[in-house]
Design a protein around this motif. Structure first.
Motif, PDB file in Angstrom:
ATOM      1  N   MET A   1      -0.511  20.535  -1.613  1.00  0.00           N
ATOM      2  CA  MET A   1      -1.053  19.185  -1.378  1.00  0.00           C
ATOM      3  C   MET A   1      -1.702  19.065  -0.003  1.00  0.00           C
ATOM      4  O   MET A   1      -2.547  18.206   0.213  1.00  0.00           O
ATOM      5  N   GLY A   2      -1.280  19.911   0.910  1.00  0.00           N
ATOM      6  CA  GLY A   2      -1.860  19.864   2.248  1.00  0.00           C
ATOM      7  C   GLY A   2      -1.075  18.973   3.192  1.00  0.00           C
ATOM      8  O   GLY A   2      -0.014  18.450   2.836  1.00  0.00           O
ATOM      9  N   ASP A   3      -1.606  18.798   4.386  1.00  0.00           N
ATOM     10  CA  ASP A   3      -0.926  18.060   5.444  1.00  0.00           C
ATOM     11  C   ASP A   3      -1.139  16.556   5.263  1.00  0.00           C
ATOM     12  O   ASP A   3      -2.240  16.054   5.472  1.00  0.00           O
ATOM     13  N   LEU A   4      -0.076  15.851   4.902  1.00  0.00           N
ATOM     14  CA  LEU A   4      -0.195  14.423   4.594  1.00  0.00           C
ATOM     15  C   LEU A   4       0.003  13.522   5.815  1.00  0.00           C
ATOM     16  O   LEU A   4       0.082  12.309   5.681  1.00  0.00           O
TER      17      LEU A   4
ATOM     18  N   ALA B   1       0.833  -1.205   0.000  1.00  0.00           N
ATOM     19  CA  ALA B   1       0.000   0.000   0.000  1.00  0.00           C
ATOM     20  C   ALA B   1       0.870   1.260   0.000  1.00  0.00           C
ATOM     21  O   ALA B   1       0.571   2.233  -0.709  1.00  0.00           O
TER      22      ALA B   1
ATOM     23  N   ASN C   1       1.344  12.594  -9.097  1.00  0.00           N
ATOM     24  CA  ASN C   1       0.483  13.752  -8.852  1.00  0.00           C
ATOM     25  C   ASN C   1       1.314  15.038  -8.743  1.00  0.00           C
ATOM     26  O   ASN C   1       1.038  16.035  -9.414  1.00  0.00           O
TER      27      ASN C   1
ATOM     28  N   LYS D   1      -7.868  19.466  -0.919  1.00  0.00           N
ATOM     29  CA  LYS D   1      -6.432  19.164  -0.902  1.00  0.00           C
ATOM     30  C   LYS D   1      -6.184  17.686  -1.191  1.00  0.00           C
ATOM     31  O   LYS D   1      -6.962  16.826  -0.787  1.00  0.00           O
ATOM     32  N   GLU D   2      -5.036  17.406  -1.831  1.00  0.00           N
ATOM     33  CA  GLU D   2      -4.676  16.014  -2.102  1.00  0.00           C
ATOM     34  C   GLU D   2      -4.626  15.185  -0.820  1.00  0.00           C
ATOM     35  O   GLU D   2      -4.990  14.010  -0.818  1.00  0.00           O
ATOM     36  N   ALA D   3      -4.169  15.806   0.249  1.00  0.00           N
ATOM     37  CA  ALA D   3      -4.091  15.085   1.527  1.00  0.00           C
ATOM     38  C   ALA D   3      -5.442  14.467   1.872  1.00  0.00           C
ATOM     39  O   ALA D   3      -5.540  13.299   2.247  1.00  0.00           O
TER      40      ALA D   3
ATOM     41  N   LEU E   1      -2.172  10.427   6.239  1.00  0.00           N
ATOM     42  CA  LEU E   1      -1.818   9.302   5.369  1.00  0.00           C
ATOM     43  C   LEU E   1      -0.588   8.568   5.888  1.00  0.00           C
ATOM     44  O   LEU E   1      -0.517   7.345   5.826  1.00  0.00           O
TER      45      LEU E   1
ATOM     46  N   ASP F   1      -1.740   6.318   8.598  1.00  0.00           N
ATOM     47  CA  ASP F   1      -2.429   5.180   7.963  1.00  0.00           C
ATOM     48  C   ASP F   1      -1.431   4.119   7.534  1.00  0.00           C
ATOM     49  O   ASP F   1      -1.580   2.932   7.814  1.00  0.00           O
ATOM     50  N   MET F   2      -0.398   4.594   6.834  1.00  0.00           N
ATOM     51  CA  MET F   2       0.613   3.689   6.269  1.00  0.00           C
ATOM     52  C   MET F   2       1.430   3.035   7.374  1.00  0.00           C
ATOM     53  O   MET F   2       1.824   1.879   7.260  1.00  0.00           O
TER      54      MET F   2
ATOM     55  N   TYR G   1      -4.768  13.493  -9.525  1.00  0.00           N
ATOM     56  CA  TYR G   1      -4.595  14.916  -9.830  1.00  0.00           C
ATOM     57  C   TYR G   1      -5.717  15.455 -10.716  1.00  0.00           C
ATOM     58  O   TYR G   1      -6.134  16.600 -10.580  1.00  0.00           O
TER      59      TYR G   1
ATOM     60  N   TRP H   1      -4.082   0.478 -12.273  1.00  0.00           N
ATOM     61  CA  TRP H   1      -2.989   1.303 -12.778  1.00  0.00           C
ATOM     62  C   TRP H   1      -3.136   1.519 -14.269  1.00  0.00           C
ATOM     63  O   TRP H   1      -3.420   0.591 -15.012  1.00  0.00           O
TER      64      TRP H   1
ATOM     65  N   GLU I   1       3.928   6.057  -5.335  1.00  0.00           N
ATOM     66  CA  GLU I   1       3.890   6.188  -6.802  1.00  0.00           C
ATOM     67  C   GLU I   1       2.827   7.199  -7.209  1.00  0.00           C
ATOM     68  O   GLU I   1       3.029   8.041  -8.075  1.00  0.00           O
ATOM     69  N   GLU I   2       1.686   7.087  -6.559  1.00  0.00           N
ATOM     70  CA  GLU I   2       0.551   7.943  -6.873  1.00  0.00           C
ATOM     71  C   GLU I   2       0.875   9.399  -6.550  1.00  0.00           C
ATOM     72  O   GLU I   2       0.617  10.302  -7.352  1.00  0.00           O
ATOM     73  N   LEU I   3       1.451   9.620  -5.366  1.00  0.00           N
ATOM     74  CA  LEU I   3       1.781  10.984  -4.948  1.00  0.00           C
ATOM     75  C   LEU I   3       2.869  11.579  -5.830  1.00  0.00           C
ATOM     76  O   LEU I   3       2.820  12.768  -6.176  1.00  0.00           O
TER      77      LEU I   3
ATOM     78  N   GLU J   1       2.482   1.834  -3.434  1.00  0.00           N
ATOM     79  CA  GLU J   1       1.520   2.354  -4.412  1.00  0.00           C
ATOM     80  C   GLU J   1       1.153   3.802  -4.135  1.00  0.00           C
ATOM     81  O   GLU J   1       1.028   4.610  -5.053  1.00  0.00           O
TER      82      GLU J   1
ATOM     83  N   ILE K   1      -0.501   0.061   8.578  1.00  0.00           N
ATOM     84  CA  ILE K   1      -0.416  -1.067   7.647  1.00  0.00           C
ATOM     85  C   ILE K   1       0.966  -1.713   7.720  1.00  0.00           C
ATOM     86  O   ILE K   1       1.094  -2.930   7.752  1.00  0.00           O
TER      87      ILE K   1
END
Lengths: 219, 117
Positions: free
Chosen positions: A65-68, A28, A39, B46-48, A71, A74-75, B29, B67, A34-36, A31, A78
């Motif tokens: 992007m804001g406060d990650l 997770a 983006n 926001k992306e977050a 996430l 979360d990770m 995005y 994907w 990769e996504e971030l 992936e 996991i």
């Protein structure tokens, strides 16, 4: 241009690597990163088109992007779960190895001792006694082999593997007792009848297990 | 330009994302930009938040991901709404309409409206 992209690429990856530092690895997480990355790359490209230079575009895009941290947490959860699972499977692997080694030694001990007794001029009836060790050893080997996780198959659950081991143990014991009985009574028919007592439940148990087993293949 | 308060929108982020996805598969995005555009540039999700909600929606079975096969640049992870996601979206729309009606009365209604006396 290609060189600049490489530099930016590395900068973006380093940014997320640092953000998710110390978070246990998991599919997770891989992936999500990769996504971030893809983006952020697209966002930076958009900012660049509006006339920002690379460094400024990078900074602005990261902030936007804001406060990650949610996430990241979360990770982390996991990652910890997967770490626990791999500790469990490492423990499983050790137990399986121990039982295969012990089983093999017991089988060899039984056979060697029997051979030794026979060559010490004991009768076959007596010499066959230590072979009982091989019965337990065989069951242990089966248990160890079935609980072992391989590249193609998941390990069997311990209880199920235990039932298989019991079936094999009964089977071996039925062979052992029939040989012993036949040798003591000098009557093959007696041997066959002694064999039946344990052989039938063993086959029944074994068939039942074979017919109900879940699929352990990895796909 | 004025923007809408995040406080007001918080409970609706999932529905907003599902609204985008029910109109076609999309990736992070792009969804971000579509939401910005839908709001007339007055709301930025926001992306977050976006990725947090993706994870939740996927766990609930309202969306699935796959994907893309882009070779240039980074690979994109696309999201697709599921049948139960569509049902969830419809339910949320109904709830929203109901809530809006009541909120309208609570916030703007006079105490003597609708009374005959």
């Amino acid at each position: 241009m290609a060189k600049m992209n490489d530099r930016l690429d590395r900068k973006i990856r380093e940014h997320f690597d640092r953000l998710f530092e110390g978070v246990g690895s998991s599919q997770a997480l891989y992936e999500l990163k990769e996504e971030l990355v893809s983006n952020l790359k697209e966002k930076i490209a958009d900012y660049r088109e509006r006339g920002m230079d690379e460094d400024q575009a990078f900074k602005e895009a990261v902030i936007s992007m804001g406060d990650l941290s949610g996430l990241v947490e979360d990770m982390r959860g996991i990652g910890q779960d997967e770490a626990k699972r791999s500790v469990y499977s490492a423990k499983n692997l050790r137990m399986s190895a121990a039982s295969i080694v012990t089983g093999t030694l017991l089988v060899l001990f039984g056979l060697f001792t029997s051979a030794m007794l026979y060559f010490m001029n004991h009768s076959w009836e007596t010499a066959v006694d230590p072979a009982i060790f091989s019965v337990g050893g065989g069951a242990l080997i089966v248990w160890g082999a079935l609980t072992r996780e391989t590249r193609k198959k998941f390990g069997m659950t311990r209880i199920r593997a235990g039932l298989y081991a019991l079936a094999i143990g009964l089977l071996l014991f039925s062979l052992y007792s029939s040989v012993k009985t036949a040798l003591v009574t000098h009557d093959t028919a007696m041997g066959v009848s002694a064999m039946m007592v344990f052989f039938l439940p063993a086959v029944g148990l074994w068939l039942g297990l074979v017919l109900t087993g879940p699929d352990r293949r990895k796909t | 330009m004025s923007t809408i308060s995040t406080e007001l929108i918080r409970g609706h982020t999932a529905t907003i994302i599902l609204n985008v996805l029910r109109q076609g598969d999309s990736y992070g995005y792009e969804i971000y930009k579509q939401i910005l555009k839908l709001s007339g540039h007055r709301y930025e999700l926001k992306e977050a938040t976006l990725y947090t909600v993706f994870r939740r929606l996927e766990k609930e079975g309202y969306i699935v991901s796959y994907w893309g096969d882009e070779s240039q640049g980074g690979r994109r992870k696309y999201y697709r709404i599921t049948e139960s996601g569509r049902e969830y979206y419809e339910r949320s729309v109904q709830e929203w309409q109901f809530a809006r009606e009541i909120l309208d009365r609570l916030i703007k209604g006079g105490l003597n409206d609708g009374k005959d006396e």
